[in-house]
Design a protein around this motif. Structure first.
Motif, mmCIF file in Angstrom:
data_model
loop_
_atom_site.group_PDB
_atom_site.id
_atom_site.type_symbol
_atom_site.label_atom_id
_atom_site.label_comp_id
_atom_site.label_asym_id
_atom_site.label_seq_id
_atom_site.Cartn_x
_atom_site.Cartn_y
_atom_site.Cartn_z
ATOM 1 N N ALA A 389 0.834 -1.206 0.000
ATOM 2 C CA ALA A 389 0.000 0.000 0.000
ATOM 3 C C ALA A 389 0.865 1.251 0.000
ATOM 4 O O ALA A 389 0.569 2.232 -0.695
ATOM 5 C CB ALA A 389 -0.932 -0.010 1.211
ATOM 6 N N LEU A 390 1.956 1.239 0.758
ATOM 7 C CA LEU A 390 2.864 2.389 0.793
ATOM 8 C C LEU A 390 3.464 2.665 -0.582
ATOM 9 O O LEU A 390 3.678 3.831 -0.950
ATOM 10 C CB LEU A 390 3.970 2.125 1.816
ATOM 11 C CG LEU A 390 5.074 3.186 1.921
ATOM 12 C CD1 LEU A 390 4.502 4.515 2.410
ATOM 13 C CD2 LEU A 390 6.185 2.702 2.853
ATOM 14 N N SER A 391 3.731 1.626 -1.352
ATOM 15 C CA SER A 391 4.370 1.803 -2.666
ATOM 16 C C SER A 391 3.419 2.336 -3.725
ATOM 17 O O SER A 391 3.862 2.895 -4.731
ATOM 18 C CB SER A 391 4.961 0.472 -3.135
ATOM 19 O OG SER A 391 3.936 -0.443 -3.509
ATOM 20 N N ALA A 392 2.095 2.181 -3.514
ATOM 21 C CA ALA A 392 1.127 2.524 -4.564
ATOM 22 C C ALA A 392 1.232 3.972 -5.032
ATOM 23 O O ALA A 392 1.285 4.231 -6.245
ATOM 24 C CB ALA A 392 -0.289 2.194 -4.101
ATOM 25 N N PRO A 393 1.246 4.990 -4.149
ATOM 26 C CA PRO A 393 1.333 6.366 -4.647
ATOM 27 C C PRO A 393 2.664 6.673 -5.323
ATOM 28 O O PRO A 393 2.724 7.514 -6.232
ATOM 29 C CB PRO A 393 1.140 7.215 -3.390
ATOM 30 C CG PRO A 393 1.488 6.329 -2.255
ATOM 31 C CD PRO A 393 1.091 4.954 -2.686
ATOM 32 N N PHE A 394 3.736 5.999 -4.930
ATOM 33 C CA PHE A 394 5.017 6.196 -5.603
ATOM 34 C C PHE A 394 4.933 5.703 -7.046
ATOM 35 O O PHE A 394 5.487 6.323 -7.956
ATOM 36 C CB PHE A 394 6.120 5.454 -4.841
ATOM 37 C CG PHE A 394 6.488 6.090 -3.525
ATOM 38 C CD1 PHE A 394 7.510 7.010 -3.453
ATOM 39 C CD2 PHE A 394 5.801 5.768 -2.364
ATOM 40 C CE1 PHE A 394 7.855 7.600 -2.241
ATOM 41 C CE2 PHE A 394 6.131 6.353 -1.154
ATOM 42 C CZ PHE A 394 7.161 7.273 -1.095
ATOM 43 N N LEU A 395 4.254 4.586 -7.244
ATOM 44 C CA LEU A 395 4.076 4.059 -8.596
ATOM 45 C C LEU A 395 3.171 4.975 -9.414
ATOM 46 O O LEU A 395 3.435 5.231 -10.593
ATOM 47 C CB LEU A 395 3.495 2.646 -8.527
ATOM 48 C CG LEU A 395 4.359 1.624 -7.767
ATOM 49 C CD1 LEU A 395 3.600 0.330 -7.578
ATOM 50 C CD2 LEU A 395 5.662 1.378 -8.499
#
Length: 570
Positions: A389-395
Motif C-alpha cells: 500500500a505504501l508503494s502505490a502512490p510512488f508508482l
C-alpha cells in the motif's frame, strides 16, 4: 522581468478544469485592469470550489471508513492469539515481562496495552474493549499516515483515499483489525519510521534529527514485533548502497549514523527487559519460535502444513488476492512501462527521484520476512500488505509520463483490489445498530456471568484456564504460568522442569504440582484442543467441581469449586 510577466499571464488564465466565465459576465465587466482582475477572481473561485470538493470527499469517506472500522474492531472476531497479549498487558501493570510471567513475543506490546488499560480504569475489567479500541486507533493512525504520504507525493486526495483503501481492505490487514494481536502497533511505529526516513532523506534542514527519530521508531517497531526487523535492514541497505544522489561519506555521516544512533536507543530499551530475565527473553523471542511449531503440528497430525504444497495454496488463497494482488499488478504495469521506448526513460527517472526503489525494496524484504515462519499464517504477511500500500502512490507518481492513462490504471487497481474487503466491511456495518452482537459485549456478558457464579459459590482463588481473557474481564485472578494461553503449555515438556520453573511456565507434566500449591476456585475450558484441556476437566471432576453454563459462548464450560455443604449437581 520576463518571469514576472509570464506569471502574470498565467494568473489570468483560468486553471484547467475550472468552469468557463460566461460571455455576458465578461461583457458586463468594466474594461481594462478591472476586467482582467474580475475574470481572474472568477476562475480562481471556481477552481478553489472544485479543490474544496475534491478534498471534502475523501474526508467524508474517511469518516465513514473510521466508523465502519470501529464496528469491525469491537463487533467481530475472537481468536486465541489474543489471549497471551491481553493477559500480558494486565500482568504488566503490576509486574515485569519475562521476569514475573511468561511471554512469547518481543516485550513492548504488553507495556503499550498496560498503559491503555491504566487509562481506561486499571483493574476494573474492560480490558478486551480497551485492547480492541487501541487496535482501532492504531489502524486509523496507519491509514492517516498512508493517506498523508500519498497526498504529499501526488497532490491528489483521491490517490490518498485509494492508497488507504488498498491498505485497509487487504485480507492480511483486515485480519488484524478485529483482533488484539501485536500487528497494528508495530505497523504504526514502522510506517512512522519509514515516512520520517523519507522526509529526512529529502530534508536540507534537520536531516539528522529526523533520521535519528526514524531510527528510534524503527527499533520500537521491532520491539513490538520481531518480524518488522526487515524495515531497518531495508532502509540501511538503501541508504548505504542505493541513495545515488550522495557521496559515500555523506551517506554514512548524514544518513546511516543518525539512523543507527536512534536505533541503538531503541535497542537498549528492548534489551533492558533481558536484565534479570534473560532466560525468558531468549525463550520468548527465539528458542520457542524455532523449536515448537513443528513439534506441535506433529502432535496434532498437521505436518503437511510445513510442505511446499500447503504454502503455495495458502499464498494463492489468502495472500495474493484482493488488494495485495492489485498492487502487485500495478508494480508489473510500472515495470513494463519502463521498457517502453517512448515513456521508459521518463518513468525510470521519476522512480529514482521519488524513492520508489526504497518502497519496492521494503516490499521484497517484507515478503521474505512473511515467508520465513512456518507454517504460514495470515498475520505474517501484514507488513507485506502495508508495504505494498505504501508503494502505490510512488508508482502512481512515476507513471506521470503516461498522462491520463495512469488515473484509469490506478482507479482500476483500487476498484478491483478493494471489492472483496469492502464487501466484508459492509457486511459488518449493520452491527452498528446491534450492540448485543458486538464481540466486546458478548465477552463482557460472559465474564459477568463467571464472576457471578464464583461470588455465589463463595470461593476464592485463581481461575485455571487456557483462555484467560474471560477471567481477567471478570476481575478474577489467573495463573501467571498460563498467561500465554495454550502456546507454551502445549509444548513446554521439551524442557527440563528446572528450566520451566525459571521461565515461570507450566506444562501438562508439571500441572499437578502447581494445583497442589495453589488450588483453583474455578476451571474454564472449551476454546482449546481437547487433549490440552482434558487434564483440567479431570481435575474438576475428581474434586467435585460443579459445571455451569456460560452465556453467549456455547463452547465454554465453567467448573466452579463448591462451597462447603453445597450439593453436587450436573
Amino acid at each position: 522581468m520576463a518571469k514576472r510577466e509570464a506569471d502574470s499571464i498565467q494568473a489570468q488564465v483560468p486553471p484547467p478544469g475550472s468552469e468557463p466565465v460566461s460571455a455576458k459576465a465578461i461583457a458586463a465587466t468594466p474594461t481594462g485592469t478591472g476586467a482582467i482582475t474580475s475574470l481572474d477572481s472568477a476562475g480562481l473561485t471556481v477552481s478553489r470550489d472544485r479543490a474544496g470538493r475534491a478534498a471534502t470527499l475523501p474526508v467524508i469517506a474517511g469518516a465513514i471508513l473510521a466508523l465502519v472500522l470501529l464496528v469491525f474492531a469491537i463487533g467481530r472476531g475472537y481468536n486465541h492469539d489474543e489471549e497471551q497479549f491481553i493477559a500480558a498487558g494486565v500482568l504488566a501493570m503490576q509486574g515485569e515481562v519475562y521476569r514475573d510471567f511468561i511471554y512469547l513475543q518481543t516485550p513492548l506490546y504488553p507495556e503499550l496495552l498496560a498503559a491503555a488499560f491504566q487509562l481506561t480504569g486499571g483493574g476494573d475489567g474492560g480490558y478486551f474493549l480497551a485492547a480492541r479500541l487501541l487496535t482501532w486507533l492504531l489502524t486509523l493512525g496507519c491509514c492517516a499516515m498512508l493517506w498523508q504520504q500519498a497526498v504529499r507525493l501526488t497532490h491528489n486526495h483521491m490517490v490518498g483515499l485509494g492508497t488507504t483503501l488498498l491498505f485497509i481492505t487487504s485480507t492480511a490487514v483486515l485480519a488484524a483489525v478485529d483482533s488484539s494481536r501485536n500487528d497494528m502497533a508495530p505497523c504504526a511505529a514502522g510506517l512512522a519510521g519509514i515516512l520520517l526516513t523519507l522526509r529526512g532523506l529529502d530534508a536540507d534542514v534537520g536531516r539528522r534529527r529526523l533520521l535519528g527519530l526514524a531510527g528510534l521508531l524503527l527499533a520500537l517497531s521491532v520491539g513490538l514485533k520481531l518480524s518488522w526487523g526487515f524495515a531497518p535492514l531495508g532502509i540501511m541497505i538503501y541508504v548505504l548502497l542505493m541513495d545515488s544522489g550522495r557521496t559515500i561519506r555523506s551517506r554514512i555521516l548524514d544518513s546511516a549514523l543518525p539512523l543507527t544512533a536512534g536505533g541503538f536507543l531503541g535497542l537498549l530499551l528492548i534489551l533492558s527487559y533481558a536484565i534479570g530475565a534473560w532466560h525468558g527473553f531468549i525463550e520468548g523471542n527465539f528458542t520457542y519460535h524455532l523449536d515448537t511449531p513443528l513439534a506441535w503440528h506433529r502432535m496434532i497430525g498437521r505436518e503437511s502444513y510445513f510442505g511446499a504444497e500447503h504454502l503455495a495454496e495458502f499464498l494463492n488463497r489468502r495472500v495474493f488476492s484482493d488488494a495485495v494482488m492489485a498492487v502487485v499488478i500495478l508494480i508489473a504495469i510500472t515495470m513494463v512501462a519502463t521498457r517502453a521506448t517512448h515513456i521508459g526513460p521518463a518513468i525510470r527517472e521519476r522512480l529514482a527521484r521519488n524513492r520508489a526503489s526504497l518502497t519496492l525494496l521494503l516490499v521484497v524484504l517484507a515478503l521474505i520476512a512473511g515467508l520465513l515462519p512456518r507454517p504460514p499464517y495470515i498475520q505474517y504477511f501484514h507488513p507485506f500488505a502495508a508495504m505494498l500500500a505504501l508503494s502505490a502512490p510512488f508508482l502512481f507518481h512515476a507513471l506521470a509520463p503516461m498522462f491520463g492513462a495512469r488515473g484509469a490504471i490506478f482507479a482500476g487497481v483500487v476498484i478491483v483490489g478493494c471489492l472483496p474487503g469492502t464487501a466484508l466491511l459492509m457486511q459488518t456495518a449493520p452491527k452498528l445498530v446491534m450492540p448485543h452482537k458486538w464481540m466486546v459485549n458478548r465477552v463482557a456478558e460472559a465474564s459477568a456471568s463467571i464472576r457471578g457464579e464464583l461470588a455465589a459459590a463463595g470461593t476464592d482463588g485463581p481461575v485455571l484456564t487456557l483462555t484467560p481473557i474471560f477471567a481477567l474481564e471478570a476481575g478474577l485472578d489467573i495463573y501467571p504460568e498460563l498467561s500465554a494461553g495454550p502456546f507454551f503449555y502445549r509444548t513446554g515438556d521439551r524442557l527440563k522442569p528446572a528450566e520451566i520453573d525459571r521461565l515461570n511456565g507450566v506444562t501438562p507434566e508439571t500441572l499437578d504440582e502447581l494445583l497442589r500449591d495453589r488450588p483453583p476456585a474455578a476451571i474454564l475450558v472449551g476454546k482449546e484442543e481437547k487433549l490440552l484441556e482434558q487434564p483440567f476437566i479431570d481435575y474438576a471432576r475428581a474434586n467435585g467441581f460443579i459445571e455451569r453454563r456460560v452465556p453467549r459462548f456455547s463452547d465454554l464450560r465453567l467448573w466452579v469449586k463448591p462451597s462447603r455443604g453445597a450439593r453436587r449437581t450436573r
